[in-house]
Design an enzyme around this catalytic site. Sequence first.
Site, PDB file in Angstrom:
ATOM      1  N   LEU A  91     -43.357  87.766  53.227  1.00 47.41           N
ATOM      2  CA  LEU A  91     -44.096  88.767  52.532  1.00 47.41           C
ATOM      3  C   LEU A  91     -44.756  90.133  53.353  1.00 47.41           C
ATOM      4  CD1 LEU A  91     -46.212  86.133  50.405  1.00 47.41           C
ATOM      5  CD2 LEU A  91     -44.242  87.775  49.735  1.00 47.41           C
ATOM      6  N   HIS A 132     -42.332  78.285  59.474  1.00 48.99           N
ATOM      7  CA  HIS A 132     -42.662  79.844  59.316  1.00 48.99           C
ATOM      8  C   HIS A 132     -44.070  80.233  59.103  1.00 48.99           C
ATOM      9  CE1 HIS A 132     -41.523  83.861  57.568  1.00 48.99           C
ATOM     10  NE2 HIS A 132     -42.406  83.693  56.912  1.00 48.99           N
ATOM     11  N   GLU A 133     -44.653  79.401  58.380  1.00 44.17           N
ATOM     12  CA  GLU A 133     -46.160  79.526  58.287  1.00 44.17           C
ATOM     13  C   GLU A 133     -46.924  79.224  59.618  1.00 44.17           C
ATOM     14  OE1 GLU A 133     -46.965  81.370  55.944  1.00 44.17           O
ATOM     15  OE2 GLU A 133     -45.175  81.045  54.830  1.00 44.17           O
ATOM     16  N   HIS A 136     -46.700  82.252  61.764  1.00 42.64           N
ATOM     17  CA  HIS A 136     -47.542  83.455  61.348  1.00 42.64           C
ATOM     18  C   HIS A 136     -48.985  82.913  62.217  1.00 42.64           C
ATOM     19  CE1 HIS A 136     -46.133  86.026  58.784  1.00 42.64           C
ATOM     20  NE2 HIS A 136     -45.557  85.187  57.968  1.00 42.64           N
TER      21      HIS A 136
END
Length: 148
Positions: A91, A132-133, A136
């Site tokens: 995103l 993936h998160e 971040h």
Amino acid sequence: MIRPIITSPHNVLRNGTVIVHEFQDAKLRKLVHDMRETMIHADGVGIAAPQIGSDLRIAIVAAPNEGERVIVNPKITRTSWRRWVMDEGCLSVPGTFGPVRRPWKITVRYHDTNGALHEEKVGGMLARVFQHEIDHLNGILFIDKAKK
């Protein structure tokens, strides 16, 4: 409330996050609510707090057919030797996709919003979204790992 999604190259995506110590907090619940609404509105399968401008170590993981988890202070404690490559997008990096090699299975330890500690062994797409998160939360974007 749906919040604007921070996009690369904004610094907040690279700064890393701070550990959450207060779990029974109205601000934390509001942040999680806003993250969830923003993720759903953007049709995402996960979102991390830095993507909406927060420096807290919180993410939501919502891989298809796997339910949703709010993960606070997550840490990957084990990874499988087996790896797999799959195109990822983000995103915060709209319109960009690339192949990323990640472990097929992981063990992850995290707190929920009440402060309860969880440990899960997950695989496949769910493991990919967790990784993936968590990236971040560590200031890493998928484009740092993509092969192309």
